[in-house]
Design an enzyme around this catalytic site. Structure first.
Site, short mmCIF file in Angstrom:
data_model
loop_
_atom_site.label_atom_id
_atom_site.label_comp_id
_atom_site.label_asym_id
_atom_site.label_seq_id
_atom_site.Cartn_x
_atom_site.Cartn_y
_atom_site.Cartn_z
N GLU A 165 10.86 -10.12 -1.53
CA GLU A 165 9.88 -10.82 -0.81
C GLU A 165 9.31 -12.55 -1.46
O GLU A 165 9.62 -13.42 -1.03
CB GLU A 165 8.88 -10.24 -0.22
CG GLU A 165 9.41 -9.48 1.03
CD GLU A 165 8.23 -9.00 1.92
OE1 GLU A 165 7.34 -9.64 2.10
OE2 GLU A 165 8.21 -7.83 2.57
N GLY A 215 5.70 3.17 -4.10
CA GLY A 215 5.69 4.40 -5.07
C GLY A 215 5.04 5.38 -4.49
O GLY A 215 4.28 6.47 -4.79
N GLY A 268 7.59 -1.95 -4.97
CA GLY A 268 8.85 -1.80 -5.20
C GLY A 268 9.86 -2.94 -5.24
O GLY A 268 9.18 -4.30 -5.16
N ASP A 269 11.07 -2.84 -5.15
CA ASP A 269 11.90 -4.05 -5.11
C ASP A 269 11.78 -4.89 -3.90
O ASP A 269 12.31 -6.03 -4.09
CB ASP A 269 13.62 -3.41 -4.99
CG ASP A 269 13.93 -2.87 -6.36
OD1 ASP A 269 13.15 -3.08 -7.40
OD2 ASP A 269 14.93 -1.98 -6.73
N GLY A 270 11.64 -4.28 -2.85
CA GLY A 270 11.33 -4.88 -1.62
C GLY A 270 10.20 -6.02 -1.66
O GLY A 270 10.63 -7.13 -1.26
N PRO A 289 0.67 -1.25 -0.03
CA PRO A 289 -0.01 -0.08 -0.14
C PRO A 289 0.79 1.39 0.01
O PRO A 289 0.28 2.17 -0.20
CB PRO A 289 -0.87 -0.23 1.37
CG PRO A 289 -0.16 -1.12 2.25
CD PRO A 289 0.71 -2.03 1.28
#
Length: 583
Positions: free
Chosen positions: A223, A161, A217-219, A158
């Protein structure tokens, strides 16, 4: 199954804002043209130099259609007449049964494509059966398009970005619904939430989906990637560093118990945008499904190693359309084995995976420093990067990498030198869609009898291990080019997406102005940040790392990993063939 080219004869239907058109169906799509002379006359006209035949006579391929909807009885705009070469602003409205063809068109030139723009064509007919027959027939043809997903597992962060994660999903969710793609959506509540859900899911549960979509995003992508592979990847480890007390395979159950994510409060932002961050990966494809023509078709669904793919774009609409249409580009993955956290520690090895970059020194320190300033949002990376740069810390380390005899040398070596560019490097071959290098690599990677994963080329004939020892400002292993807004060409402009190689970048200790020049080159399109005497660039399939520094941190796709001894290798999944259909 082949399409029947004579599935439907030509029919006269009503096209919104155009009028009556003759609709012709063929194997690849359908076309239309004006039915009467008034339209034919308008077709040859122009207004203020603008051609008016864009809607009046056109063709659309099934590969460019993402959905077809029957919307029933309602208003449709009639033919817009022309007076003196000008389109009349007044159009009559009529009521009839309607269906809508949803497609897209591409912006920009073919070599520099832009975002995709949605388009739609509304057709109508006074007869309900005629309208329904056309909509059903077109939908039947659309279902024959290979590779389009029917069911997706979706994770939405949520706050990614700049807090637009849910808004981005709300923007694209109607496209999936319109395309009749079933979705199971999870809005993550904390760091590690997606990882826990996927890791705890059974293979049978995951096999119910055609793919996993990461809205974040990348995180978040990291995961999902680690959740999929942490308990399902069975390939051997890369070799351990020379002085490690561990070697070869270990008890994987014990290993996976030591694998975890550093949990952060759910209200924190996951918008990772460090200097070399990439957010190209928008989806993970699970293709080992229990269906004819797939691997293990006669067994229970097993996800030994999912195909990992990217759409390669950041625009939400374009990315969603590419997922719906089944467009995907395969990726290599870096397997990172941590053998020791600190030089004095006794650790059970643990495994992490990265899809874009594994960096030590400057890149790891920036991620570690930025954790103190999460309240700043994405600006924390600029602030942390400036602080780390001014410290200008170098580290004593030893790196061993597997020599690859199948590639031309791109290495630059030498001690710290003045900030001068070295001699000319080979011409770059930038990786693009349908890249010949990636296609050749994919075609040459024949799978084993059991479809097992191929893990780099560690045991390839004639390969040898080379070593580089000294003081380094940074060490990086790039899986892809790592292009982003900050680095338009990326760290390695000519890196390929699925060739089985890592790009090992060693930045030796050098004066601060020299390192600043190197970092500056990253931000300039057309420059070469690797063309310095203090930079070594090796294309390899595996490398090991040893440092005696007690605080050694790695940046794995924007996630922090403390490790002073690691082994990294490129892993790839070969194509899956049905043995009954291969000559």
């Amino acid at each position: 199954m082949e399409r029947n080219e004579s599935a439907s004869p030509s029919s006269v239907l009503f096209l919104d804002r155009v009028g009556e058109v003759v609709l012709d169906l063929n194997a690849d799509g359908f076309s239309w043209k004006p039915h009467d002379s008034d339209h034919a006359e308008l077709n040859s006209r122009s207004c203020l130099g603008i051609n008016l035949n864009a809607m009046i006579e056109a063709e659309i391929r099934f590969s460019e259609i993402y959905a077809i909807e029957f919307i029933g009885w309602g208003l449709i705009h009639g033919f817009t007449g022309s007076v003196g070469g000008f389109i009349s602003a007044v159009a009559r409205l009529e009521q009839m049964y309607r269906f809508v063809v949803h497609g897209y068109y591409k912006q920009g030139a073919s070599h520099t494509p832009g975002p995709w723009t949605l388009s739609e064509y509304m057709f109508g007919h006074k007869n309900l059966q005629t309208c329904q027959n056309w909509a059903e027939q077109l939908n039947t043809f659309l279902k024959m398009e290979i590779g389009r997903p029917k069911s997706l597992l979706v994770f939405v962060h949520p706050l990614c970005g700049r807090g637009k994660g849910c808004k981005n999903w709300e923007t694209v969710a109607p496209l999936f619904s319109r395309a009749k793609v079933e979705m199971k959506v999870h809005v993550t509540q904390r760091a590690g939430h997606a990882y826990d859900i996927i890791k705890s899911s059974t293979d049978k549960e995951l096999s119910a989906f055609d793919g996993i979509v990461a809205v974040g995003g990348d995180g978040l992508f990291n995961e999902i990637l680690n959740g999929l592979l942490s308990s399902r990847h069975k390939a051997p480890y890369p070799p351990a560093p020379a002085d490690s007390s561990y070697a070869g395979n270990i008890d994987r159950d014990q290993q996976h118990r030591n694998h975890s994510f550093n949990g952060r409060p759910s209200h924190e932002n996951d918008d990772h945008e460090p200097l070399l961050s990439t957010q190209e990966a928008n989806g993970v494809d699970i293709s080992n499904k229990h269906k004819p023509g797939s691997c293990n078709a006669d067994q229970d669904p097993v996800l030994s190693f999912p195909n990992v793919c990217t759409t390669g774009v950041r625009d939400p609409i374009t990315s969603a359309l590419q997922i719906i249409l089944g467009h995907k580009t395969p990726l290599d993955i870096a397997q990172v084995v941590r053998w020791k956290t600190r030089p004095s520690s006794v650790d059970v090895p643990s495994v992490r995976y990265a899809a874009s970059f594994a960096g030590y020194g400057f890149y790891g320190d920036v991620i570690k420093e930025s954790e103190k300033y999460r309240w700043m949002g994405p600006a924390r990376y600029d602030y942390a990067g400036t602080k780390v740069f001014l410290k200008h810390r170098s580290f004593e380390a030893e790196v061993a990498f597997l020599e690859s005899k199948s590639v031309e040398p791109t290495t630059r070596s030498g001690g710290p030198q003045p900030a001068q560019l070295s001699s000319e490097r080979p011409k770059k071959m930038v990786c693009r869609k349908n890249c010949t290098v990636c296609n050749e690599t994919t075609n040459s990677n024949h799978p084993s009898a059991n479809g097992a994963i191929k893990s780099s080329r560690i045991h390839s004939e004639g390969s040898r291990w080379l070593r580089s020892k000294g003081r380094f400002l940074s060490i990086g292993g790039a899986v892809i080019s790592c292009r982003n807004e900050r680095a338009p060409d990326g760290l390695v402009a000519d890196a390929h997406l699925a060739d089985g190689f890592l790009h090992l970048i060693l930045i030796k200790d050098c004066p601060r102005p020299s390192y600043l020049w190197h970092l500056t080159q990253l931000t300039r399109k057309g420059s070469d940040p690797l063309n310095f005497e203090f930079v070594e660039h090796h294309k390899t399939s595996a490398f090991t790392f040893i440092s005696t520094h007690d605080e050694s941190f790695w940046n794995l796709d924007g996630e922090l990993l403390q490790a002073c001894q690691v082994s990294v290798q490129s892993i790839m999944k070969p194509a899956c063939f049905d043995s009954t259909k291969v000559n």
